[in-house]
Design a protein around this motif. Structure first.
Motif, PDB file in Angstrom:
ATOM      1  N   ASN A 107      11.998  -3.285  -3.098  1.00 40.05           N
ATOM      2  CA  ASN A 107      12.437  -3.129  -4.485  1.00 40.05           C
ATOM      3  C   ASN A 107      11.575  -2.117  -5.232  1.00 40.05           C
ATOM      4  OD1 ASN A 107      14.448  -4.138  -6.351  1.00 40.05           O
ATOM      5  ND2 ASN A 107      12.672  -4.748  -7.592  1.00 40.05           N
ATOM      6  N   LEU A 108      10.255  -2.218  -4.999  1.00 38.10           N
ATOM      7  CA  LEU A 108       9.347  -1.244  -5.634  1.00 38.10           C
ATOM      8  C   LEU A 108       9.691   0.152  -5.148  1.00 38.10           C
ATOM      9  CD1 LEU A 108       6.675  -0.553  -7.224  1.00 38.10           C
ATOM     10  CD2 LEU A 108       5.563  -0.672  -5.020  1.00 38.10           C
ATOM     11  N   LEU A 109       9.963   0.253  -3.851  1.00 35.37           N
ATOM     12  CA  LEU A 109      10.290   1.554  -3.252  1.00 35.37           C
ATOM     13  C   LEU A 109      11.545   2.120  -3.898  1.00 35.37           C
ATOM     14  CD1 LEU A 109      10.003   3.784  -1.178  1.00 35.37           C
ATOM     15  CD2 LEU A 109      11.073   2.276   0.500  1.00 35.37           C
ATOM     16  N   SER A 136       1.595   8.583  -4.744  1.00 32.75           N
ATOM     17  CA  SER A 136       2.284   7.344  -5.155  1.00 32.75           C
ATOM     18  C   SER A 136       2.584   6.464  -3.942  1.00 32.75           C
ATOM     19  CB  SER A 136       3.597   7.697  -5.857  1.00 32.75           C
ATOM     20  OG  SER A 136       3.411   8.748  -6.770  1.00 32.75           O
ATOM     21  N   ASN A 137       2.647   5.168  -4.214  1.00 33.09           N
ATOM     22  CA  ASN A 137       2.906   4.200  -3.142  1.00 33.09           C
ATOM     23  C   ASN A 137       4.333   3.679  -3.154  1.00 33.09           C
ATOM     24  OD1 ASN A 137       1.000   3.483  -1.207  1.00 33.09           O
ATOM     25  ND2 ASN A 137      -0.301   2.505  -2.731  1.00 33.09           N
ATOM     26  N   PRO A 138       4.880   3.277  -2.022  1.00 36.41           N
ATOM     27  CA  PRO A 138       4.319   3.369  -0.676  1.00 36.41           C
ATOM     28  C   PRO A 138       4.314   4.817  -0.193  1.00 36.41           C
ATOM     29  CG  PRO A 138       6.542   2.453  -0.577  1.00 36.41           C
ATOM     30  CD  PRO A 138       6.228   2.666  -2.020  1.00 36.41           C
ATOM     31  N   GLU A 191       0.300   4.225   9.329  1.00 35.66           N
ATOM     32  CA  GLU A 191       0.874   3.800   8.051  1.00 35.66           C
ATOM     33  C   GLU A 191      -0.260   3.453   7.091  1.00 35.66           C
ATOM     34  OE1 GLU A 191       3.636   0.669   8.946  1.00 35.66           O
ATOM     35  OE2 GLU A 191       4.129   0.354   6.825  1.00 35.66           O
ATOM     36  N   HIS A 192      -0.187   3.995   5.879  1.00 33.14           N
ATOM     37  CA  HIS A 192      -1.243   3.695   4.896  1.00 33.14           C
ATOM     38  C   HIS A 192      -1.179   2.216   4.529  1.00 33.14           C
ATOM     39  CE1 HIS A 192      -3.610   3.520   1.320  1.00 33.14           C
ATOM     40  NE2 HIS A 192      -2.551   3.097   0.634  1.00 33.14           N
ATOM     41  N   GLY A 193      -2.359   1.611   4.428  1.00 31.71           N
ATOM     42  CA  GLY A 193      -2.406   0.230   3.916  1.00 31.71           C
ATOM     43  C   GLY A 193      -2.614  -0.807   4.999  1.00 31.71           C
TER      44      GLY A 193
HETATM   45  O1  LIG Z   1      -6.665   0.436  -2.919  1.00 29.38           O
HETATM   46  C1  LIG Z   1      -5.434   0.353  -3.062  1.00 29.38           C
HETATM   47  N1  LIG Z   1      -4.865  -0.193  -4.181  1.00 29.38           N
HETATM   48  C2  LIG Z   1      -3.461  -0.493  -4.219  1.00 29.38           C
HETATM   49  C3  LIG Z   1      -3.058  -0.771  -5.603  1.00 29.38           C
HETATM   50  C4  LIG Z   1      -3.392   0.037  -6.654  1.00 29.38           C
HETATM   51  C5  LIG Z   1      -2.886  -0.394  -7.870  1.00 29.38           C
HETATM   52  S1  LIG Z   1      -2.032  -1.831  -7.651  1.00 29.38           S
HETATM   53  C6  LIG Z   1      -2.326  -1.853  -5.962  1.00 29.38           C
HETATM   54  C7  LIG Z   1      -3.183  -1.666  -3.330  1.00 29.38           C
HETATM   55  C8  LIG Z   1      -4.183  -2.578  -3.023  1.00 29.38           C
HETATM   56  C9  LIG Z   1      -3.843  -3.645  -2.183  1.00 29.38           C
HETATM   57  C10 LIG Z   1      -2.537  -3.756  -1.712  1.00 29.38           C
HETATM   58  C11 LIG Z   1      -1.598  -2.787  -2.082  1.00 29.38           C
HETATM   59  N2  LIG Z   1      -0.331  -2.913  -1.611  1.00 29.38           N
HETATM   60  C12 LIG Z   1       0.719  -2.080  -1.955  1.00 29.38           C
HETATM   61  C13 LIG Z   1       1.651  -1.833  -0.970  1.00 29.38           C
HETATM   62  C14 LIG Z   1       2.767  -1.072  -1.253  1.00 29.38           C
HETATM   63  C15 LIG Z   1       2.934  -0.547  -2.510  1.00 29.38           C
HETATM   64  F1  LIG Z   1       4.012   0.182  -2.791  1.00 29.38           F
HETATM   65  C16 LIG Z   1       1.988  -0.765  -3.506  1.00 29.38           C
HETATM   66  C17 LIG Z   1       0.867  -1.528  -3.235  1.00 29.38           C
HETATM   67  N3  LIG Z   1      -1.938  -1.749  -2.892  1.00 29.38           N
HETATM   68  C18 LIG Z   1      -2.710   0.690  -3.693  1.00 29.38           C
HETATM   69  C19 LIG Z   1      -3.238   1.077  -2.352  1.00 29.38           C
HETATM   70  O2  LIG Z   1      -2.423   1.621  -1.476  1.00 29.38           O
HETATM   71  C20 LIG Z   1      -4.580   0.934  -2.085  1.00 29.38           C
HETATM   72  S2  LIG Z   1      -5.269   1.460  -0.591  1.00 29.38           S
HETATM   73  C21 LIG Z   1      -4.991   0.134   0.547  1.00 29.38           C
HETATM   74  C22 LIG Z   1      -4.098  -0.883   0.266  1.00 29.38           C
HETATM   75  C23 LIG Z   1      -3.934  -1.926   1.200  1.00 29.38           C
HETATM   76  C24 LIG Z   1      -4.663  -1.923   2.393  1.00 29.38           C
HETATM   77  C25 LIG Z   1      -5.571  -0.911   2.653  1.00 29.38           C
HETATM   78  C26 LIG Z   1      -5.726   0.123   1.721  1.00 29.38           C
HETATM   79 CL1  LIG Z   1      -6.856   1.400   2.042  1.00 29.38          CL
END
Ligand SMILES: O=C1N[C@](c2ccsc2)(c2cccc(Nc3ccc(F)cc3)n2)CC(O)=C1Sc1ccccc1Cl
Length: 332
Positions: A107-109, A136-138, A191-193
């Protein structure tokens, strides 16, 4: 200009110095950390900021301009209109919808794809030769989306990918060994994350490959130890979010580091999100995943062919399949 008396017989300099312009789309915590680092590292002659919120945008622009006395001279402009980005050498996109608590990634995507439909085409129109860097994520899927919407060749579309994961990985190893993180080479790819792949064979400290060092010293290292450091990379992302609600400094510095490699034509190798089809047996369609890529003024100049273990290759292919399935639901 009444302040200066013009000198006589001047002639224009030979037009050698290129004017470097970077646009940062998204004036949130990440975008402003990137802009601030670009300023302090003197990476651009001009920075253009774009955001949907005019007041926040003008406030950030003014606040950065007021630091001019402490910074190398850089023109800082901002507008909600993408024409402000015209002629950019690099466009960094950190704009994105915030993940709502409990929201599915799909949904976010989908919300971010809708945003990108309004962001990427105008960028491509005003700077047809620019390099696109997606933060931007993902990030892996959104880099693919930016590539599709821009119509750019894949070498000019790159995602920050696991550059941030790898910088945290390097910090944790350096902290564990109490050495400078710049002396620790270590790559996380894929894949990032949460599902990233740590390349154990890539870890070297002061040029000494860690795995062979441990073997030679007959130091038994359980896979758990290495997996533990990789898990700490993921856990630290969640810890930062739980403590401050967002991340900004590490992603800001890592994105500016990529910008430096590109704009200064450094031909440095970074783990960044690139079109991975055709590498490591990945051929389930057009997917962007982080691989060690050579970055220079032309964007992605090449992808290194590191030899991966079967398990590492298997996990990359698994990520490619997951991403490919997600992308097929986007209707791009
Ligand atoms: O340092 C972060 N912070 C975020 C974040 C920043 C603001 S709100 C969340 C983060 C942190 C933890 C989880 C996560 N999950 C996520 C997955 C898909 C999305 F579209 C958005 C967020 N995202 C965004 C992000 O990608 C990172 S790096 C990260 C995340 C999870 C695992 C390993 C790494 Cl190195």
């Amino acid at each position: 200009n009444i302040f200066f008396k013009p000198i006589q017989n001047t002639s224009p300099p030979s037009p050698t110095k290129r004017h470097t312009k970077i646009s940062v789309i998204g004036a949130g915590n990440v975008g402003m950390a990137i802009a601030q680092t670009i300023l302090t590292q003197d990476l651009a002659d001009e920075i253009a900021l774009v955001d949907a919120q005019p007041a926040k945008l003008r406030g950030e622009m003014l606040d950065l301009q007021h630091a001019a006395a402490f910074l190398p001279r850089t023109k800082i402009i901002a507008s909600t209109d993408y024409s402000v980005t015209v002629g950019s050498d690099l466009c960094i996109v950190s704009a994105g919808a915030r993940q709502i608590a409990g929201e599915s990634r799909l949904n976010l995507l989908q919300r971010n794809v809708a945003l990108f439909r309004g962001i990427i085409p105008p960028i491509a129109k005003y700077s047809p030769g620019t390099i696109l860097m997606i933060v931007s994520n993902p990030v892996d899927v959104l880099t693919y989306v930016a590539w599709k919407l821009s119509g750019f060749p894949s070498n000019r579309v790159v995602g920050s990918g696991t550059n941030l994961d790898s910088s945290r990985f390097r910090f944790l190893i350096a902290d564990h060994l109490d050495v400078n993180a710049q002396d620790v080479q270590a790559s996380i790819i894929g894949e990032h994350g949460d599902s990233s792949v740590a390349l154990w064979s890539s870890i070297s400290v002061g040029g000494v490959p860690v795995l062979s060092f441990l073997d030679k010293q007959q130091i038994p290292y359980e896979k758990e130890t290495l997996e533990g450091i990789h898990k700490a990379v993921v856990d630290s992302a969640y810890e930062v979010i739980s403590l401050k609600g967002y991340t900004s400094w590490a992603i800001g510095y890592s994105a500016a580091n990529l910008a430096r490699s590109i704009l200064r034509d450094q031909r440095k190798i970074h783990p960044v999100s690139v079109l991975a089809k055709g590498f490591y047996g990945i051929d389930d369609g057009d997917v962007f995943l982080s691989l060690p890529a050579l970055l220079g003024r032309g964007g992605v100049l090449g992808v290194t062919n590191v030899n991966l273990t079967d398990e590492e290759e298997q996990r990359l292919r698994k990520s490619a399949q997951t991403i490919s399935k997600l992308q097929s639901q986007l209707g791009l």
